[in-house]
Motif scaffolding. Sequence first.
Motif, mmCIF file in Angstrom:
data_model
loop_
_atom_site.group_PDB
_atom_site.id
_atom_site.type_symbol
_atom_site.label_atom_id
_atom_site.label_comp_id
_atom_site.label_asym_id
_atom_site.label_seq_id
_atom_site.Cartn_x
_atom_site.Cartn_y
_atom_site.Cartn_z
ATOM 1 N N THR A 613 82.221 -50.744 18.757
ATOM 2 C CA THR A 613 82.252 -50.127 20.075
ATOM 3 C C THR A 613 83.607 -50.393 20.713
ATOM 4 O OG1 THR A 613 79.952 -50.732 20.254
ATOM 5 C CG2 THR A 613 81.020 -49.925 22.240
ATOM 6 N N ALA A 698 81.184 -29.449 29.428
ATOM 7 C CA ALA A 698 80.535 -30.757 29.328
ATOM 8 C C ALA A 698 80.075 -31.223 30.698
ATOM 9 C CB ALA A 698 81.501 -31.766 28.714
ATOM 10 N N ARG A 703 75.880 -27.406 26.500
ATOM 11 C CA ARG A 703 76.190 -27.876 25.149
ATOM 12 C C ARG A 703 76.807 -26.780 24.282
ATOM 13 N NH1 ARG A 703 73.000 -28.326 20.425
ATOM 14 N NH2 ARG A 703 73.879 -29.843 18.960
ATOM 15 N N ASN A 771 80.855 -35.172 17.410
ATOM 16 C CA ASN A 771 80.024 -35.836 18.426
ATOM 17 C C ASN A 771 79.313 -34.837 19.313
ATOM 18 O OD1 ASN A 771 80.443 -38.451 17.678
ATOM 19 N ND2 ASN A 771 82.110 -38.831 19.119
ATOM 20 N N ALA A 772 80.007 -33.744 19.645
ATOM 21 C CA ALA A 772 79.394 -32.739 20.534
ATOM 22 C C ALA A 772 78.182 -32.116 19.876
ATOM 23 C CB ALA A 772 80.423 -31.667 20.895
ATOM 24 N N LYS A 774 76.308 -33.559 17.862
ATOM 25 C CA LYS A 774 75.231 -34.564 17.946
ATOM 26 C C LYS A 774 74.665 -34.698 19.348
ATOM 27 C CE LYS A 774 77.587 -37.651 14.961
ATOM 28 N NZ LYS A 774 77.991 -39.054 14.808
ATOM 29 N N LYS A 776 76.541 -35.353 22.270
ATOM 30 C CA LYS A 776 77.250 -36.210 23.228
ATOM 31 C C LYS A 776 78.017 -35.382 24.251
ATOM 32 C CE LYS A 776 79.095 -40.120 22.267
ATOM 33 N NZ LYS A 776 79.792 -41.293 21.679
ATOM 34 N N TYR A 777 78.503 -36.068 25.270
ATOM 35 C CA TYR A 777 79.417 -35.565 26.287
ATOM 36 C C TYR A 777 78.770 -34.695 27.349
ATOM 37 C CZ TYR A 777 82.694 -36.924 22.611
ATOM 38 O OH TYR A 777 83.353 -37.598 21.638
ATOM 39 N N ASN A 779 76.005 -35.396 29.026
ATOM 40 C CA ASN A 779 75.140 -36.143 29.945
ATOM 41 C C ASN A 779 75.933 -37.074 30.826
ATOM 42 O OD1 ASN A 779 72.687 -35.090 28.876
ATOM 43 N ND2 ASN A 779 73.061 -36.355 27.072
ATOM 44 N N ASP A 781 78.828 -38.244 30.203
ATOM 45 C CA ASP A 781 79.708 -39.157 29.459
ATOM 46 C C ASP A 781 80.912 -38.406 28.895
ATOM 47 O OD1 ASP A 781 77.875 -39.114 26.285
ATOM 48 O OD2 ASP A 781 78.155 -37.592 27.834
ATOM 49 N N HIS A 782 81.486 -37.542 29.721
ATOM 50 C CA HIS A 782 82.533 -36.645 29.227
ATOM 51 C C HIS A 782 83.951 -37.202 29.357
ATOM 52 C CE1 HIS A 782 81.680 -35.756 33.502
ATOM 53 N NE2 HIS A 782 82.978 -35.918 33.554
ATOM 54 N N THR A 784 85.706 -39.066 27.548
ATOM 55 C CA THR A 784 86.516 -38.976 26.328
ATOM 56 C C THR A 784 87.157 -37.600 26.206
ATOM 57 O OG1 THR A 784 84.857 -40.403 25.321
ATOM 58 C CG2 THR A 784 86.514 -39.452 23.868
#
Lengths: 809, 218, 89
Positions: A613, A698, A703, A771-772, A774, A776-777, A779, A781-782, A784
């Motif tokens: 992490t 995001a 999505r 990751n997208a 999957k 991510k981003y 919710n 948590d964008h 990155t």
Amino acid sequence: MAEELRAIARRWLYTTNHKDVGILYLITSIFLFAAAGVLALTMRTQLSVPGNTLLTADIYNQFVTVHGMLMIFWVLSPLAFGFANFIIPLQIGARDLAFPATQRDELRFFLFSGVMMILSFFFGAAPDLGWTLYSPQTASLFTPTVGFNLGAGALILMTVSITMSSVNFLVTMLKMRAPGLKLRYMSAFSWAILITIFMMLYAFPSFLAAVVLLYVDRAFGTVYFSSIQGGSLLWDNVFWFFGHPEVYIVLFPALGIIADVIPTFARRPLHGRKYVIGAMVVVAMLSFAVWGHHMFVTGIGIVSTKLYTVTTIAISLPFDVMIISLIETLGMSKLRLKAPALFALGAVANFIVGGITGVFLASVALDYSLRGTYFVVAHFHYLMVGASIIGLIGGLYYWFPKITGRMYNEKLAKIHFVISMIGFQILYFPMFLLLDMPRRVVTYTPDTGWGLLNLTATLGGFIFGGAQLLLFYNLYRSSRVGPPSGPNPWEAWTLEWALPSPPPPHDFDVIPTFLADGSIRFGSGPSLPNGAGHSEIGYPNGSSVLVGSSSSHLEGLSPWPILMAFAAFIFFLGLTIGKHANPQPVSYQPFWPLIADGVILGVISLFGYSRETFTVHEDTHVESWPFRQVPNMKLGIWTFLGAEVIFFGVLIGSYFFVRTNDAAWPQAGTLFDIRNGFAMTLVLLTSSLTAIMALASARAGNRSGLIASLGGTLVLGAAFLYIKAGEWFSLGASNVFQNYSLPASSYFITTGTHGVHVFAGMCMTVYLLANAIKGKYVNGDHTTLEHFGLYWHFVDIVWVFLFPLFYLI
Amino acid sequence: MAVSSTQVQFDSLFGLFTYLAFAVGIVVFSFLIYLVIKYREKPSSRQPEDTPILGKAPQTRGHVRTVLLTLTLSTIIIVPLIAGSFGAIENILTPPQNVCQGCAIEVTAHQFYWQFTYPNGTKPYQIRDTLRVPVGEDIRLNVNSADVFHDFGIIGYDIKTDAIPGRTNTIWFTPDVTGNFTIQCFELCGTGHATMKGILMVMSQAAYFSWYNSTVVH
Amino acid sequence: MNTNYLYLIIFAALIGETDIEVNLSSIIPAYNEYVTVLLGIAGTKAILIAMFYQHLRYEPKSLSTWVIVGLVIASLLMGLSFVQLHVGH
């Protein structure tokens, strides 16, 4: 026993704890100090009598070059950064450095770069044209050795380490200070380090660009530094734009130590503290405007030489303020003349001599006689050894108790001081009197009359060098059997002295708080526990564990940094050690086994990293003016982009430089098809649009929009590279560039570097896309994505300038 | 004893810098040593009131007056340094337009020797290692390099200039006495750097011109 | 205004400016002037991308100041080298 050894090895190989990293830097640089010192003593022995034959010119030139490079890059700065790594987080009450992940890499990259530099001796010859590497003698034509390329690789690796450190420390010091620790309460040493890093951030990219250009010239036959349009003056400019700030970079940490030590031992506050710090800031800014004094007799013209005379003489003014303040601090004091204080005062004394003689050299008219003579050598050694090393040794004695928990032998240290100072003066003062003797000469003839002064200097050298054995012995023995020092043997006020000696792995149980009246609250109470305000898991007893990593050095071990650094080392070795059968004009001969190994290891390390992490501390209760509302990672990225601005600035500036000097440059439209450039511009601009749309999707939780935009960015990036590759191939195959010419050099280098940045961006896009998919981003948590965008848009901005510069003018 | 115009100018400017350097150095060092001796810790030393202690940021100390005084004095000292430098550099960088026939010589640096070219008549006269010049005349040298970055310096004359491929840098001087002086390279140019020497042979005007005329090819 | 809409407008401006750049040489024949205006246009494109795509317009002032510091230092290199090459020989 074997179990113990394994544990020790694991700790030191894999540590990510800032204190352990600091100790490793200190030990490495002390070792390399001894090595570079031996090189110096050998040179001094060679020079002790006229006509000596101890060293041939060939070997001597390598020695003088490697001595300089080792001392500047692998001793002075790392010694300072050993202290910075250990002490700064303590002095500012930060829990750790801002980016623990990169922090671990910096040391290992640095270690391997040192190995590479030493290896260069064994591949033909080490670099042998001075640490300043003037052109065009560094071109393949004049210096075909492979060892030179290795040296270049070592410098590149070292600069990568330095840039990571700069970003890390800047963000840490700006954003992770203890609550209430306003910038104005920060200690002088911390300020000095902050200012040093600021200079490093903007100076080293210039050096990196210069060394990369030199390497590409040597390996691939480009002609930046071997042409007369570029050549000597181009190198002078890009090297010294870095080189001058660099000399302050190696000086300021020592000045910071002196400014902490003198008040501590004088038992009074630093006189005029804010002016001392202000003076340091002024020097840092001005340091980027004086470099032309290294080019005084190159023929840059009367306006420039007068300009640089003024800026260089003027830079002595803030130094005057600093020195007077340090001396004034002694007024009405109660001065304990223990070893740290002695070395600090000795450094001040040497600094006065070095600084005053700098004013001589700042005069262009005097430089017409003094340039390239031992007067210059004396001047900078008074500062680099007399002020910087002496000051850093003062730091070694000062913080030795804190680092080891034991006190050194004071009497031996005092003897060390006296012998060092005497030896130093005998070694370097005669060189001022050798103001007719050229630098970097392996020998001289008896009729010059330089023999006696040289012999004197050599004797001084052995006295000074020998005295350092007392230092090594003292430190080593005291670390084993010295009496316990207690937490604050000097009764100093800075925060590191509030901790036990040595500090526990996690530093403060409770981060101190600075109150509005300047008092500092420690220990339990309503102040904040270590880790409070952080969004990670906090435990009731005040300590916290970050998800996926740990604040304890025992658990923060990671093998990936050393593997990554090793991979880079192997990769660069593969790039540089191949010997081409016919090295003119292109000498690049990849050694594929090593290159492949390096890439494979690098990919494995990156994969290993991604499994860990990557935690960036974001605390809410720390002191972080003026970037209170800017998250650490974002500040880190913008800081890194600042370095990139200088890097690309040098590449573009070099293009301008050679173009200005070349009356026969092909006109716009003759070399490149404007349609290609136009297409690439449209593609990249559109990719910026898709990148920002990805972020917008995001944010909106969309999505499919995110995946489409990221995919679009990837496709457009690939399109850009596809068109670029097509252009490269057709230009390379055609005769439109007469081979290895300047237009070819500037085009391939500049667009190539930009293309590498695009490719790196595309690799990031692939990772983000995976990751997208999957989920991510979308919710909240964008961040990155946002950070990626900052980088990607910057790469676009660079192209926005490259397009007109290459295709339209 | 005056050796050359450049040496005279250098000595006078260097003298100014040295004089001021010693003055400043003596004052500052005396101040430093005085304070160290006076305030070193003795049994009779008084504990200052504002000693920084752990638990409190140090008090402010010092006054802007000291800074202003330091800056003012420093500025006063550097003004003559800058003015003197400006005057001298204007002299160095404005070579005389008209020099005698045979007094404008091209200097070319090579790895690892110096080559001098006397433009005369139809065929410039090239010679290695020895640069002959007449005493008392303005001499103008155009310095360049055939290969790498060198630096052409005359020891005792306090003048030098970089020899850079593709560029020509001009220096000038007036020799005041006859004799031989050492020319040397002052920029690391390779393994032969230390041996890249030459001789500046300053001849009487009669001797020089008779030599020079003998080199002319008609 | 809807931010997506803003991004599209900026994009249109960037494309438009690129179009002008490509045709500029026929509008401004004098070379030095042409180069200056051309680089000026490139500069405005860069500023638009920085302000809106990199979001600098909406970030705290401290951040844009931080960015400008880097640009100032880079310009020192460019500016002083320019003087060196073009002034006072």
